[in-house]
Design a protein around this motif. Sequence first.
Motif, PDB file in Angstrom:
ATOM      1  N   LEU A 116       1.012  -1.200  -0.409  1.00  0.00           N
ATOM      2  CA  LEU A 116      -0.280   0.500  -0.273  1.00  0.00           C
ATOM      3  C   LEU A 116       0.860   1.476   0.366  1.00  0.00           C
ATOM      4  N   LEU A 117       0.856   2.201  -0.808  1.00  0.00           N
ATOM      5  CA  LEU A 117       1.045   3.528  -0.791  1.00  0.00           C
ATOM      6  C   LEU A 117       0.183   4.668  -0.368  1.00  0.00           C
ATOM      7  N   LEU A 118       0.715   4.882   0.039  1.00  0.00           N
ATOM      8  CA  LEU A 118       0.350   6.708   0.972  1.00  0.00           C
ATOM      9  C   LEU A 118       1.080   7.903   0.205  1.00  0.00           C
ATOM     10  N   THR A 119       0.035   8.221  -1.140  1.00  0.00           N
ATOM     11  CA  THR A 119       0.454   8.917  -1.396  1.00  0.00           C
ATOM     12  C   THR A 119      -0.912   9.911  -1.857  1.00  0.00           C
ATOM     13  N   ASP A 120      -0.309  11.460  -1.745  1.00  0.00           N
ATOM     14  CA  ASP A 120      -0.922  12.260  -1.997  1.00  0.00           C
ATOM     15  C   ASP A 120      -0.119  13.534  -2.111  1.00  0.00           C
ATOM     16  N   LYS A 121      -0.762  14.995  -2.493  1.00  0.00           N
ATOM     17  CA  LYS A 121       0.094  16.401  -2.254  1.00  0.00           C
ATOM     18  C   LYS A 121      -0.373  16.819  -0.704  1.00  0.00           C
ATOM     19  N   ALA A 122      -0.930  16.139  -0.426  1.00  0.00           N
ATOM     20  CA  ALA A 122      -1.421  16.526   1.177  1.00  0.00           C
ATOM     21  C   ALA A 122      -0.692  16.299   2.526  1.00  0.00           C
ATOM     22  N   PHE A 123       0.044  14.982   1.989  1.00  0.00           N
ATOM     23  CA  PHE A 123       1.164  14.537   3.120  1.00  0.00           C
ATOM     24  C   PHE A 123       2.441  15.459   2.788  1.00  0.00           C
ATOM     25  N   ALA A 124       2.592  15.827   1.597  1.00  0.00           N
ATOM     26  CA  ALA A 124       3.816  16.717   1.757  1.00  0.00           C
ATOM     27  C   ALA A 124       4.222  17.237   3.042  1.00  0.00           C
ATOM     28  N   GLY A 125       5.637  17.498   3.602  1.00  0.00           N
ATOM     29  CA  GLY A 125       6.151  18.092   4.483  1.00  0.00           C
ATOM     30  C   GLY A 125       5.671  17.292   6.110  1.00  0.00           C
ATOM     31  N   SER A 126       5.259  16.406   5.746  1.00  0.00           N
ATOM     32  CA  SER A 126       5.077  16.124   6.983  1.00  0.00           C
ATOM     33  C   SER A 126       6.210  15.730   7.627  1.00  0.00           C
ATOM     34  N   ASP A 127       6.201  16.107   9.550  1.00  0.00           N
ATOM     35  CA  ASP A 127       7.056  16.001  10.081  1.00  0.00           C
ATOM     36  C   ASP A 127       6.747  13.705  11.048  1.00  0.00           C
ATOM     37  N   THR A 128       7.162  14.031  11.935  1.00  0.00           N
ATOM     38  CA  THR A 128       7.761  12.263  12.410  1.00  0.00           C
ATOM     39  C   THR A 128       5.802  12.490  12.730  1.00  0.00           C
ATOM     40  N   TRP A 129       5.595  13.406  13.606  1.00  0.00           N
ATOM     41  CA  TRP A 129       3.903  13.074  14.595  1.00  0.00           C
ATOM     42  C   TRP A 129       2.745  13.121  12.992  1.00  0.00           C
ATOM     43  N   ALA A 130       2.732  13.936  11.842  1.00  0.00           N
ATOM     44  CA  ALA A 130       2.199  13.771  10.463  1.00  0.00           C
ATOM     45  C   ALA A 130       2.021  12.602  10.298  1.00  0.00           C
ATOM     46  N   THR A 131       3.865  12.142  10.285  1.00  0.00           N
ATOM     47  CA  THR A 131       3.267  10.674   9.231  1.00  0.00           C
ATOM     48  C   THR A 131       3.195  10.088   9.962  1.00  0.00           C
ATOM     49  N   SER A 132       3.535   9.839  11.154  1.00  0.00           N
ATOM     50  CA  SER A 132       2.383   8.641  11.859  1.00  0.00           C
ATOM     51  C   SER A 132       1.117   8.879  12.441  1.00  0.00           C
ATOM     52  N   TYR A 133       0.640   9.500  12.388  1.00  0.00           N
ATOM     53  CA  TYR A 133      -0.565   9.853  11.758  1.00  0.00           C
ATOM     54  C   TYR A 133      -1.693   9.101  10.378  1.00  0.00           C
ATOM     55  N   THR A 134      -0.796   9.672   9.714  1.00  0.00           N
ATOM     56  CA  THR A 134      -1.176   9.251   8.307  1.00  0.00           C
ATOM     57  C   THR A 134      -0.659   7.212   8.110  1.00  0.00           C
ATOM     58  N   LEU A 135       0.299   7.084   8.638  1.00  0.00           N
ATOM     59  CA  LEU A 135       0.220   5.519   9.294  1.00  0.00           C
ATOM     60  C   LEU A 135      -0.406   5.434   9.595  1.00  0.00           C
ATOM     61  N   ALA A 136      -0.624   5.650  11.385  1.00  0.00           N
ATOM     62  CA  ALA A 136      -1.746   5.152  11.422  1.00  0.00           C
ATOM     63  C   ALA A 136      -2.841   5.146  11.205  1.00  0.00           C
ATOM     64  N   LYS A 137      -3.476   6.254  10.411  1.00  0.00           N
ATOM     65  CA  LYS A 137      -4.892   5.727   9.871  1.00  0.00           C
ATOM     66  C   LYS A 137      -4.680   4.593   8.999  1.00  0.00           C
ATOM     67  N   LYS A 146       4.523  -6.645 -12.042  1.00  0.00           N
ATOM     68  CA  LYS A 146       3.503  -7.263 -12.466  1.00  0.00           C
ATOM     69  C   LYS A 146       2.102  -6.669 -10.596  1.00  0.00           C
ATOM     70  N   ALA A 147       2.855  -6.769 -10.015  1.00  0.00           N
ATOM     71  CA  ALA A 147       1.866  -6.654  -9.376  1.00  0.00           C
ATOM     72  C   ALA A 147       0.872  -5.278  -8.969  1.00  0.00           C
ATOM     73  N   GLU A 148      -0.120  -5.527  -8.210  1.00  0.00           N
ATOM     74  CA  GLU A 148      -0.657  -4.328  -8.275  1.00  0.00           C
ATOM     75  C   GLU A 148      -0.670  -3.869  -6.614  1.00  0.00           C
ATOM     76  N   ILE A 149      -0.017  -2.693  -6.977  1.00  0.00           N
ATOM     77  CA  ILE A 149      -0.046  -2.023  -5.690  1.00  0.00           C
ATOM     78  C   ILE A 149      -1.239  -0.443  -5.672  1.00  0.00           C
TER      79      ILE A 149
END
Length: 260
Positions: free
Chosen positions: A82-103, A197-200
């Motif tokens: 699973l790839l979490l990718t979006d412009k809204a994620f750019a510039g994340s510090d560790t807090w925002a990174t952890s929040y996103t991954l936890a979601k 060939k795998a779907e991401i």
Amino acid sequence: MNIIVCIKQVPDTAEVRINPETNTLIRDGVPSIINPYDTHALEAGLQIKERVGGKVTVITMGPPQAETALREALSMGADDALLLTDKAFAGSDTWATSYTLAKAVEKLGADIILCGKQAIDGDTAQVGPEMAEFLNIPHIAYIRKIEEVKADSIRVQRLMDEGYDIVESSLPVLLTVVKELNEPRLPSLKGKMAAKKAEIKKMGPADLGADENNLGLKGSPTQVKNIFAPEAKKDRKMLEGTPEQQVDRLIQELRRLKCV
Ligand SMILES: Cc1cc2nc3c(=O)[nH]c(=O)nc-3n(C[C@H](O)[C@H](O)[C@H](O)COP(=O)(O)OP(=O)(O)OC[C@H]3O[C@@H](n4cnc5c(N)ncnc54)[C@H](O)[C@@H]3O)c2cc1C
């Protein structure tokens, strides 16, 4: 058993340099690799699956090119990516990174979440424990051995300064791992072909049901003021002997320099 392994794509730091004029990292032409600690986390996930059955999913938050890291993990034997990718994620510090991954973990559901002890570029070692806090589950850091995995509990060895602790936890749990844990396997040719060939799967903020105020730069309480290469100091002294002798010598040296 649902096992999630968090992997980060990082620049191969052996080759990272800082531009002395702009004080920014020179990323051009620097190859990207899976954070080395995360390959040990993946190996641990694969071994747990081999012991008790289940599924290993690798997730990463990063730019579209982080897909390469996920394909490499698939070629090593991960079942899903699973790839979490979006412009809204750019510039994340560790807090925002952890929040996103936890979601994402909440969305997928997991019994065991594995992370590396730290990323070799950011080096904070914060993301694993912070994710566990967001998920409100226990975490155990610096795992050097997984002794036993049962349907509802795990027993591990946690590396300490002198020796190790044996820690038991209920599941779900988040573990961060050190390199002593295992020797990551190499991708097989069959694995490489299948991974090509795998779907991401890809997810953005809406798929995660994430609060946009907690994402990216907007959701990051940390602000980087400056990045610089530490000045090389010519005047240095190596202290020899046992740790106790070194402390004595350090105190003598500080007294000599009138620092204490
Ligand atoms: C204000 C600010 C802005 C930033 N902006 C950016 C930016 O725009 N782009 C950028 O690349 N970095 C940016 N960073 C750096 C970014 O915050 C960190 O790289 C990231 O939060 C992970 O921290 P770390 O590298 O210290 O990881 P650690 O906490 O050392 O990593 C521990 C473990 O957590 C897991 N992990 C860490 N990060 C990820 C991830 N992304 N996906 C999956 N698993 C992961 C891995 O298992 C890893 O081994 C920014 C930092 C700050 C403070």
